[in-house]
Design a protein around this motif. Sequence first.
Motif, PDB file in Angstrom:
ATOM      1  N   LYS A 153     -17.908 -14.720   8.341  1.00 40.11           N
ATOM      2  CA  LYS A 153     -17.423 -15.335   7.103  1.00 40.11           C
ATOM      3  C   LYS A 153     -15.952 -15.007   6.896  1.00 40.11           C
ATOM      4  CE  LYS A 153     -17.895 -15.092   2.124  1.00 40.11           C
ATOM      5  NZ  LYS A 153     -18.482 -14.363   1.030  1.00 40.11           N
ATOM      6  N   ALA A 154     -15.637 -13.743   6.885  1.00 36.98           N
ATOM      7  CA  ALA A 154     -14.254 -13.286   6.727  1.00 36.98           C
ATOM      8  C   ALA A 154     -14.152 -11.886   7.286  1.00 36.98           C
ATOM      9  CB  ALA A 154     -13.853 -13.291   5.257  1.00 36.98           C
ATOM     10  N   THR A 155     -12.978 -11.533   7.724  1.00 37.89           N
ATOM     11  CA  THR A 155     -12.741 -10.211   8.282  1.00 37.89           C
ATOM     12  C   THR A 155     -11.614  -9.556   7.495  1.00 37.89           C
ATOM     13  OG1 THR A 155     -12.359  -9.041  10.358  1.00 37.89           O
ATOM     14  CG2 THR A 155     -11.115 -11.038  10.029  1.00 37.89           C
ATOM     15  N   LEU A 156     -11.612  -8.238   7.429  1.00 36.54           N
ATOM     16  CA  LEU A 156     -10.627  -7.496   6.638  1.00 36.54           C
ATOM     17  C   LEU A 156      -9.779  -6.582   7.506  1.00 36.54           C
ATOM     18  CD1 LEU A 156     -12.651  -6.238   3.546  1.00 36.54           C
ATOM     19  CD2 LEU A 156     -10.853  -7.940   3.556  1.00 36.54           C
ATOM     20  N   ILE A 157      -8.488  -6.531   7.188  1.00 34.93           N
ATOM     21  CA  ILE A 157      -7.594  -5.515   7.738  1.00 34.93           C
ATOM     22  C   ILE A 157      -7.072  -4.767   6.519  1.00 34.93           C
ATOM     23  CG2 ILE A 157      -5.600  -5.047   9.170  1.00 34.93           C
ATOM     24  CD1 ILE A 157      -5.705  -7.920  10.097  1.00 34.93           C
ATOM     25  N   SER A 158      -7.253  -3.448   6.485  1.00 31.99           N
ATOM     26  CA  SER A 158      -6.901  -2.693   5.281  1.00 31.99           C
ATOM     27  C   SER A 158      -5.907  -1.580   5.561  1.00 31.99           C
ATOM     28  CB  SER A 158      -8.163  -2.072   4.666  1.00 31.99           C
ATOM     29  OG  SER A 158      -9.077  -3.066   4.314  1.00 31.99           O
ATOM     30  N   ALA A 198       0.833  -1.210   0.000  1.00 36.02           N
ATOM     31  CA  ALA A 198       0.000   0.000   0.000  1.00 36.02           C
ATOM     32  C   ALA A 198       0.866   1.257   0.000  1.00 36.02           C
ATOM     33  CB  ALA A 198      -0.929   0.001   1.208  1.00 36.02           C
ATOM     34  N   ILE A 199       2.000   1.201   0.679  1.00 34.22           N
ATOM     35  CA  ILE A 199       2.904   2.355   0.716  1.00 34.22           C
ATOM     36  C   ILE A 199       3.568   2.559  -0.645  1.00 34.22           C
ATOM     37  CG2 ILE A 199       5.069   3.223   1.703  1.00 34.22           C
ATOM     38  CD1 ILE A 199       4.230   1.815   4.329  1.00 34.22           C
ATOM     39  N   VAL A 200       4.030   1.485  -1.250  1.00 33.24           N
ATOM     40  CA  VAL A 200       4.760   1.569  -2.516  1.00 33.24           C
ATOM     41  C   VAL A 200       3.837   1.906  -3.686  1.00 33.24           C
ATOM     42  CG1 VAL A 200       6.123   0.234  -4.177  1.00 33.24           C
ATOM     43  CG2 VAL A 200       6.592   0.048  -1.750  1.00 33.24           C
ATOM     44  N   ASN A 201       2.668   1.284  -3.737  1.00 30.89           N
ATOM     45  CA  ASN A 201       1.728   1.487  -4.842  1.00 30.89           C
ATOM     46  C   ASN A 201       0.735   2.574  -4.472  1.00 30.89           C
ATOM     47  OD1 ASN A 201       2.854  -0.641  -6.411  1.00 30.89           O
ATOM     48  ND2 ASN A 201       1.838  -2.073  -5.024  1.00 30.89           N
ATOM     49  N   TYR A 202       1.108   3.803  -4.672  1.00 32.49           N
ATOM     50  CA  TYR A 202       0.326   4.955  -4.241  1.00 32.49           C
ATOM     51  C   TYR A 202      -1.063   4.959  -4.883  1.00 32.49           C
ATOM     52  CZ  TYR A 202      -0.402   9.669  -2.562  1.00 32.49           C
ATOM     53  OH  TYR A 202      -0.882  10.751  -1.903  1.00 32.49           O
ATOM     54  N   GLY A 203      -2.086   5.214  -4.081  1.00 33.50           N
ATOM     55  CA  GLY A 203      -3.447   5.334  -4.574  1.00 33.50           C
ATOM     56  C   GLY A 203      -4.267   4.060  -4.471  1.00 33.50           C
ATOM     57  N   GLN A 204      -3.692   2.987  -3.956  1.00 30.50           N
ATOM     58  CA  GLN A 204      -4.422   1.732  -3.852  1.00 30.50           C
ATOM     59  C   GLN A 204      -4.731   1.396  -2.399  1.00 30.50           C
ATOM     60  OE1 GLN A 204      -1.819  -1.092  -5.700  1.00 30.50           O
ATOM     61  NE2 GLN A 204      -2.486  -0.567  -7.761  1.00 30.50           N
ATOM     62  N   VAL A 205      -5.831   0.657  -2.218  1.00 31.30           N
ATOM     63  CA  VAL A 205      -6.192   0.156  -0.894  1.00 31.30           C
ATOM     64  C   VAL A 205      -5.853  -1.327  -0.865  1.00 31.30           C
ATOM     65  CG1 VAL A 205      -8.055  -0.267   0.730  1.00 31.30           C
ATOM     66  CG2 VAL A 205      -8.023   1.844  -0.599  1.00 31.30           C
ATOM     67  N   LEU A 252      -6.812  -6.449  -3.256  1.00 27.51           N
ATOM     68  CA  LEU A 252      -6.464  -5.166  -3.854  1.00 27.51           C
ATOM     69  C   LEU A 252      -7.753  -4.493  -4.289  1.00 27.51           C
ATOM     70  CD1 LEU A 252      -4.522  -3.077  -5.054  1.00 27.51           C
ATOM     71  CD2 LEU A 252      -4.397  -4.494  -7.096  1.00 27.51           C
ATOM     72  N   ASP A 253      -8.041  -3.328  -3.703  1.00 26.80           N
ATOM     73  CA  ASP A 253      -9.242  -2.554  -4.016  1.00 26.80           C
ATOM     74  C   ASP A 253     -10.513  -3.408  -3.960  1.00 26.80           C
ATOM     75  OD1 ASP A 253      -7.822  -0.176  -4.318  1.00 26.80           O
ATOM     76  OD2 ASP A 253      -7.397  -0.596  -6.434  1.00 26.80           O
ATOM     77  N   GLY A 254     -10.614  -4.277  -2.965  1.00 26.01           N
ATOM     78  CA  GLY A 254     -11.821  -5.068  -2.732  1.00 26.01           C
ATOM     79  C   GLY A 254     -11.878  -6.406  -3.445  1.00 26.01           C
ATOM     80  N   VAL A 255     -10.902  -6.721  -4.291  1.00 20.46           N
ATOM     81  CA  VAL A 255     -10.874  -8.008  -4.990  1.00 20.46           C
ATOM     82  C   VAL A 255      -9.798  -8.874  -4.346  1.00 20.46           C
ATOM     83  CG1 VAL A 255     -10.519  -9.163  -7.199  1.00 20.46           C
ATOM     84  CG2 VAL A 255     -11.625  -6.915  -7.126  1.00 20.46           C
ATOM     85  N   CYS A 256     -10.194 -10.042  -3.832  1.00 23.30           N
ATOM     86  CA  CYS A 256      -9.266 -10.896  -3.085  1.00 23.30           C
ATOM     87  C   CYS A 256      -8.697 -12.005  -3.953  1.00 23.30           C
ATOM     88  CB  CYS A 256      -9.965 -11.508  -1.872  1.00 23.30           C
ATOM     89  SG  CYS A 256     -10.478 -10.279  -0.670  1.00 23.30           S
ATOM     90  N   GLU A 257      -7.448 -12.368  -3.659  1.00 22.51           N
ATOM     91  CA  GLU A 257      -6.800 -13.497  -4.316  1.00 22.51           C
ATOM     92  C   GLU A 257      -7.377 -14.795  -3.759  1.00 22.51           C
ATOM     93  OE1 GLU A 257      -2.716 -13.064  -3.234  1.00 22.51           O
ATOM     94  OE2 GLU A 257      -2.389 -11.350  -4.550  1.00 22.51           O
ATOM     95  N   LYS A 258      -6.875 -15.916  -4.277  1.00 22.31           N
ATOM     96  CA  LYS A 258      -7.289 -17.219  -3.767  1.00 22.31           C
ATOM     97  C   LYS A 258      -6.777 -17.371  -2.329  1.00 22.31           C
ATOM     98  CE  LYS A 258      -6.899 -22.141  -4.536  1.00 22.31           C
ATOM     99  NZ  LYS A 258      -6.173 -23.209  -5.195  1.00 22.31           N
ATOM    100  N   PRO A 259      -7.645 -17.749  -1.385  1.00 23.68           N
ATOM    101  CA  PRO A 259      -7.226 -17.897   0.010  1.00 23.68           C
ATOM    102  C   PRO A 259      -6.192 -19.014   0.198  1.00 23.68           C
ATOM    103  CG  PRO A 259      -9.616 -17.807  -0.148  1.00 23.68           C
ATOM    104  CD  PRO A 259      -9.090 -17.932  -1.544  1.00 23.68           C
ATOM    105  N   VAL A 260      -5.208 -18.739   1.035  1.00 21.54           N
ATOM    106  CA  VAL A 260      -4.173 -19.716   1.388  1.00 21.54           C
ATOM    107  C   VAL A 260      -4.574 -20.330   2.729  1.00 21.54           C
ATOM    108  CG1 VAL A 260      -1.740 -20.018   1.951  1.00 21.54           C
ATOM    109  CG2 VAL A 260      -2.417 -18.362   0.196  1.00 21.54           C
ATOM    110  N   PRO A 261      -4.671 -21.665   2.812  1.00 21.38           N
ATOM    111  CA  PRO A 261      -5.123 -22.294   4.059  1.00 21.38           C
ATOM    112  C   PRO A 261      -4.169 -22.036   5.223  1.00 21.38           C
ATOM    113  CG  PRO A 261      -4.954 -23.909   2.279  1.00 21.38           C
ATOM    114  CD  PRO A 261      -4.394 -22.629   1.767  1.00 21.38           C
ATOM    115  N   MET A 262      -4.756 -21.893   6.392  1.00 17.01           N
ATOM    116  CA  MET A 262      -4.003 -21.789   7.635  1.00 17.01           C
ATOM    117  C   MET A 262      -4.014 -23.168   8.294  1.00 17.01           C
ATOM    118  SD  MET A 262      -5.346 -18.188   9.105  1.00 17.01           S
ATOM    119  CE  MET A 262      -3.927 -17.338   9.682  1.00 17.01           C
TER     120      MET A 262
END
Length: 168
Positions: free
Chosen positions: A110-115, A51-58, A75-85
């Motif tokens: 269901k899922a929680t977000l940290i942005s 987020a710091i390097v790519n200015y303007g993105q969430v 990235l901007d509300g679109v998630c990659e494929k989840p990696v199992p824990m």
Amino acid sequence: MKLVDLVTSISIISMLSAYTIPTTLRVVANAKVTGALLQLHQTSKQSRYDAIVNYGQVRSVAIYGGINPAIAQCLDGVCEKPVPMPEGIVIKSTFRGIDAKVAGKGGADKATLISWASETNSGIGGSYGQHGTITFTHPWSLKKFCLVRGGSFGNEGEYTIRRDKECK
């Protein structure tokens, strides 16, 4: 071998098993909790850096709870494929859910977000309007870890890792 020797051997083996099996299960559970926390910590650190390097993105990290816990970068509300824990991890979160705009509303189970965002009033890499805690535990372990963000840190995007009794 006499019957007395056989009974003595069986009783010694059963007593040793009574102590070693629960201890082994606890060690495995502690390793799973530590592995899950390390996975969240590294993914969060990378997401904030992006987020710091790519200015303007969430940038966000989505943590999926339930039977199959997983983690994914977004990235901007679109998630990659989840990696199992690691299996068996219990995740409790006070951050906003993936389907909600406010913490504690629908979607948090269901899922929680940290942005993080590159453009905030707090500066580059600051919080995207969030404060909260994610707690990792395992039913077989007394060990507990939590990632805490906000509070005394404000909206700067910083977070801290706490353990056991410090998780509140």
